[in-house]
Design an enzyme around this catalytic site. Sequence first.
Site, PDB file in Angstrom:
ATOM      1  N   THR A 242       1.810  -4.270   4.362  1.00 15.30           N
ATOM      2  CA  THR A 242       1.743  -4.487   5.810  1.00 15.30           C
ATOM      3  C   THR A 242       1.256  -5.889   6.180  1.00 15.30           C
ATOM      4  OG1 THR A 242      -0.495  -3.584   5.909  1.00 15.30           O
ATOM      5  CG2 THR A 242       1.326  -2.035   6.258  1.00 15.30           C
TER       6      THR A 242
ATOM      7  N   THR B 219       0.819  -1.211   0.000  1.00 16.35           N
ATOM      8  CA  THR B 219       0.000   0.000   0.000  1.00 16.35           C
ATOM      9  C   THR B 219       0.849   1.257   0.000  1.00 16.35           C
ATOM     10  OG1 THR B 219      -1.799  -1.133   1.090  1.00 16.35           O
ATOM     11  CG2 THR B 219      -1.774   1.233   1.328  1.00 16.35           C
TER      12      THR B 219
ATOM     13  N   TYR C  12      -8.435  -0.061  -4.136  1.00 16.41           N
ATOM     14  CA  TYR C  12      -7.100   0.414  -4.522  1.00 16.41           C
ATOM     15  C   TYR C  12      -6.236  -0.766  -4.933  1.00 16.41           C
ATOM     16  CZ  TYR C  12      -4.650  -1.427  -0.480  1.00 16.41           C
ATOM     17  OH  TYR C  12      -4.071  -2.251   0.427  1.00 16.41           O
TER      18      TYR C  12
HETATM   19  N1  ASP Z   1      -2.508  -6.021   1.026  1.00 13.56           N
HETATM   20  C1  ASP Z   1      -1.558  -4.945   1.231  1.00 13.56           C
HETATM   21  C2  ASP Z   1      -0.186  -5.547   1.344  1.00 13.56           C
HETATM   22  O1  ASP Z   1       0.109  -6.172   2.325  1.00 13.56           O
HETATM   23  C3  ASP Z   1      -1.936  -4.153   2.405  1.00 13.56           C
HETATM   24  C4  ASP Z   1      -0.917  -3.124   2.860  1.00 13.56           C
HETATM   25  O2  ASP Z   1       0.132  -2.908   2.318  1.00 13.56           O
HETATM   26  O3  ASP Z   1      -1.243  -2.459   3.850  1.00 13.56           O
HETATM   27  O4  ASP Z   1       0.575  -5.395   0.444  1.00 13.56           O
END
Ligand code: ASP
Length: 337
Positions: free
Chosen positions: A102, A23, A36
């Site tokens: 994340t 993200t 997104y």
């Molecule tokens: N699905 C995303 C990821 O882990 C969520 C994020 O980055 O917060 O790449």
Amino acid sequence: MIPGIEDQTLTTPRITILATGGTIAGSAGSALGRGYRAGQIGIDEMVAAAGELGLVAALSGEEIAAVGSQDIGWREWQALYHAIERAFADPAVDGVIVTHGTDTAEETAWLLDLTLPAGKPVVLVGAMRPADAVGSDGMRNFANAVRVAGDPAAHGRGVLVVMGDAVFAASDVRKAATSNIDAFKGFPRGPLALVSPASLDWFAPAAKVGQGARFAWPGVLPRVEIVYAHADMDAAPVESALAMGARGVVLAGLGQGNASAPVLDALEGAVTKGVPVVRASRVDEGYVDRNVEVDDDARGFVAARSFNPQKARVLLQLLIASGVSDPAAMQAAFDRR
Ligand code: ASP
């Protein structure tokens, strides 16, 4: 040099950014941030945007991947590990930042922490909101990560995760909320430091200065399955993990790493076939200690102690990959932080 004027080349930290997506490089296409897509913003664009913040750091970037961290795996981990090895060997690099989704940041951070020497700062950073969503946290988190990666006092602390204004050790950190900005927590320790782009306050000296890697980088990561415990459960999930060829099983157990009698019996059966079993908990926080309600000594299980199931899985994979099979030696690895 004119007295009183600092030589910028001596004071400006040189930081390598290894981008993997997530993200923090995500684009919503709308301020509402629905639908997104992760990993849309290239590393050059991110470095240029960071350059406009006036951070005191010389940044250079390399793209390892451009994926949501749900798709991170062996291929990306190998590329990351070797890129960090190169950065460690390069005297022109003072610190490394890994931009990462994340969702699995805690697993990547822990894998790298267990396989890298505690040398130059390595900082994973992510974001909960895409760059173009209302209240985006990406650039703030990134600026904080630059502050940490550029700090000589970050040396010898192992791999760190910066989220919000907190700095966590890889061994402690976990994602504990699905969408709050303040999504990361530490256990058993909270943050090692608080950071903002202007300040950084470490709460204790670096504990790992001079420590080598705990594990050699593996040739391959063995299959380890996580079996999630619930009420009214039979042994079928354990049996199917074994049928899939699991070389180890982690129980995401009830409470203190518990499960129904048929599940515990099936897990004991796995141990007798040479498949190690680690008992962790599906509960968000707390220790899973040996022999509290489940008789680990009799059944040959390992207790995950402070590690959640996904971190226990990574550690068990490395133990199996390095040929450790003795339950006492495995337990000692889980007792260590
Ligand atoms: N699905 C995303 C990821 O882990 C969520 C994020 O980055 O917060 O790449």
